[in-house]
Motif scaffolding. Structure first.
Motif, PDB file in Angstrom:
ATOM      1  N   SER A 129      19.263 -34.942  -2.131  1.00 50.03           N
ATOM      2  CA  SER A 129      20.340 -34.619  -1.188  1.00 50.03           C
ATOM      3  C   SER A 129      21.550 -34.028  -1.902  1.00 50.03           C
ATOM      4  N   LEU A 130      21.888 -34.607  -3.055  1.00 51.65           N
ATOM      5  CA  LEU A 130      23.026 -34.094  -3.818  1.00 51.65           C
ATOM      6  C   LEU A 130      22.766 -32.672  -4.308  1.00 51.65           C
ATOM      7  N   ARG A 131      21.533 -32.403  -4.696  1.00 52.76           N
ATOM      8  CA  ARG A 131      21.204 -31.048  -5.148  1.00 52.76           C
ATOM      9  C   ARG A 131      21.329 -30.047  -4.005  1.00 52.76           C
ATOM     10  N   LYS A 132      20.922 -30.469  -2.814  1.00 53.66           N
ATOM     11  CA  LYS A 132      21.029 -29.592  -1.649  1.00 53.66           C
ATOM     12  C   LYS A 132      22.487 -29.363  -1.267  1.00 53.66           C
ATOM     13  N   ALA A 133      23.309 -30.387  -1.420  1.00 59.79           N
ATOM     14  CA  ALA A 133      24.722 -30.280  -1.041  1.00 59.79           C
ATOM     15  C   ALA A 133      25.476 -29.315  -1.939  1.00 59.79           C
ATOM     16  N   GLY A 134      25.041 -29.200  -3.163  1.00 60.17           N
ATOM     17  CA  GLY A 134      25.707 -28.296  -4.088  1.00 60.17           C
ATOM     18  C   GLY A 134      26.978 -28.902  -4.651  1.00 60.17           C
ATOM     19  N   SER A 135      27.653 -28.117  -5.450  1.00 66.14           N
ATOM     20  CA  SER A 135      28.863 -28.599  -6.100  1.00 66.14           C
ATOM     21  C   SER A 135      29.957 -27.571  -5.862  1.00 66.14           C
ATOM     22  N   PRO A 136      31.141 -27.976  -5.558  1.00 65.45           N
ATOM     23  CA  PRO A 136      31.593 -29.345  -5.309  1.00 65.45           C
ATOM     24  C   PRO A 136      31.116 -29.817  -3.938  1.00 65.45           C
ATOM     25  N   LEU A 137      31.086 -31.117  -3.762  1.00 67.51           N
ATOM     26  CA  LEU A 137      30.669 -31.688  -2.488  1.00 67.51           C
ATOM     27  C   LEU A 137      31.674 -31.305  -1.411  1.00 67.51           C
ATOM     28  N   PRO A 138      31.194 -30.980  -0.214  1.00 73.59           N
ATOM     29  CA  PRO A 138      32.129 -30.594   0.853  1.00 73.59           C
ATOM     30  C   PRO A 138      33.091 -31.731   1.207  1.00 73.59           C
ATOM     31  N   ALA A 139      32.606 -32.981   1.177  1.00 73.82           N
ATOM     32  CA  ALA A 139      33.456 -34.147   1.438  1.00 73.82           C
ATOM     33  C   ALA A 139      32.880 -35.298   0.630  1.00 73.82           C
ATOM     34  N   ASP A 140      33.681 -35.836  -0.266  1.00 73.34           N
ATOM     35  CA  ASP A 140      33.126 -36.873  -1.134  1.00 73.34           C
ATOM     36  C   ASP A 140      33.279 -38.286  -0.571  1.00 73.34           C
ATOM     37  N   GLY A 141      34.063 -38.468   0.489  1.00 73.91           N
ATOM     38  CA  GLY A 141      34.280 -39.795   1.060  1.00 73.91           C
ATOM     39  C   GLY A 141      33.000 -40.509   1.454  1.00 73.91           C
ATOM     40  N   PRO A 142      32.121 -39.865   2.231  1.00 72.37           N
ATOM     41  CA  PRO A 142      30.873 -40.535   2.612  1.00 72.37           C
ATOM     42  C   PRO A 142      29.980 -40.853   1.410  1.00 72.37           C
ATOM     43  N   TRP A 143      29.987 -39.991   0.423  1.00 70.76           N
ATOM     44  CA  TRP A 143      29.169 -40.230  -0.770  1.00 70.76           C
ATOM     45  C   TRP A 143      29.715 -41.412  -1.563  1.00 70.76           C
ATOM     46  N   LEU A 144      31.039 -41.503  -1.665  1.00 65.52           N
ATOM     47  CA  LEU A 144      31.641 -42.630  -2.383  1.00 65.52           C
ATOM     48  C   LEU A 144      31.388 -43.949  -1.655  1.00 65.52           C
ATOM     49  N   ASP A 145      31.421 -43.920  -0.331  1.00 66.11           N
ATOM     50  CA  ASP A 145      31.118 -45.118   0.454  1.00 66.11           C
ATOM     51  C   ASP A 145      29.667 -45.536   0.243  1.00 66.11           C
ATOM     52  N   LEU A 146      28.773 -44.559   0.229  1.00 66.03           N
ATOM     53  CA  LEU A 146      27.364 -44.847  -0.021  1.00 66.03           C
ATOM     54  C   LEU A 146      27.175 -45.436  -1.425  1.00 66.03           C
ATOM     55  N   LEU A 147      27.886 -44.925  -2.396  1.00 70.08           N
ATOM     56  CA  LEU A 147      27.812 -45.455  -3.759  1.00 70.08           C
ATOM     57  C   LEU A 147      28.301 -46.900  -3.810  1.00 70.08           C
ATOM     58  N   ARG A 148      29.380 -47.205  -3.091  1.00 71.06           N
ATOM     59  CA  ARG A 148      29.883 -48.577  -3.038  1.00 71.06           C
ATOM     60  C   ARG A 148      28.846 -49.511  -2.420  1.00 71.06           C
ATOM     61  N   GLN A 149      28.226 -49.066  -1.320  1.00 69.23           N
ATOM     62  CA  GLN A 149      27.191 -49.873  -0.687  1.00 69.23           C
ATOM     63  C   GLN A 149      26.005 -50.099  -1.615  1.00 69.23           C
ATOM     64  N   GLN A 150      25.635 -49.065  -2.335  1.00 69.08           N
ATOM     65  CA  GLN A 150      24.524 -49.166  -3.279  1.00 69.08           C
ATOM     66  C   GLN A 150      24.869 -50.155  -4.390  1.00 69.08           C
ATOM     67  N   ASP A 151      26.057 -50.079  -4.925  1.00 75.09           N
ATOM     68  CA  ASP A 151      26.480 -51.004  -5.976  1.00 75.09           C
ATOM     69  C   ASP A 151      26.445 -52.448  -5.485  1.00 75.09           C
ATOM     70  N   GLU A 152      26.884 -52.676  -4.244  1.00 78.20           N
ATOM     71  CA  GLU A 152      26.865 -54.033  -3.676  1.00 78.20           C
ATOM     72  C   GLU A 152      25.437 -54.547  -3.520  1.00 78.20           C
ATOM     73  N   LEU A 153      24.524 -53.678  -3.076  1.00 81.24           N
ATOM     74  CA  LEU A 153      23.137 -54.080  -2.898  1.00 81.24           C
ATOM     75  C   LEU A 153      22.473 -54.375  -4.236  1.00 81.24           C
ATOM     76  N   ILE A 154      22.760 -53.576  -5.233  1.00 76.14           N
ATOM     77  CA  ILE A 154      22.203 -53.813  -6.567  1.00 76.14           C
ATOM     78  C   ILE A 154      22.754 -55.109  -7.148  1.00 76.14           C
TER      79      ILE A 154
END
Length: 92
Positions: free
Chosen positions: A35-60
């Motif tokens: 998904s990140l590769r498809k989105a390209g760089s820079p990300l159009p909006a990083d807020g949802p990605w950062l929230d997903l990263l936080r959720q992933q960290d909590e689950l791990i």
């Protein structure tokens, strides 16, 4: 954006199926990278990605905590077993 398999991973944790939990997170990781590769760089909006990263960290962190608790329980069982064997030797 891929969906974090929270329910599935928690079910695997509850069942102490560490291989399944790991496989679910590995597949999620592969989907996330794609998904990140498809989105390209820079990300159009990083807020949802950062929230997903936080959720992933909590689950791990939950997964690590559950694994640690299981390791401690196994260690206690081993100590109890050694103690019981010592008592049996003394009683014999």
């Amino acid at each position: 954006m891929p969906t974090l398999p929270v329910v599935e991973v928690r079910a695997a944790i509850a069942a102490e199926d560490w291989s399944l939990a790991d496989a679910l997170l590995e597949q999620y990781h592969l989907d996330l990278v794609a998904s990140l590769r498809k989105a390209g760089s820079p990300l159009p909006a990083d807020g949802p990605w950062l929230d997903l990263l936080r959720q992933q960290d909590e689950l791990i962190a939950e997964l690590r905590s559950a694994c640690d608790a299981t390791e401690l329980a196994i260690a206690r069982l081993g100590a109890d077993r050694r103690g019981a064997r010592a008592w049996l030797r003394e009683l014999a």
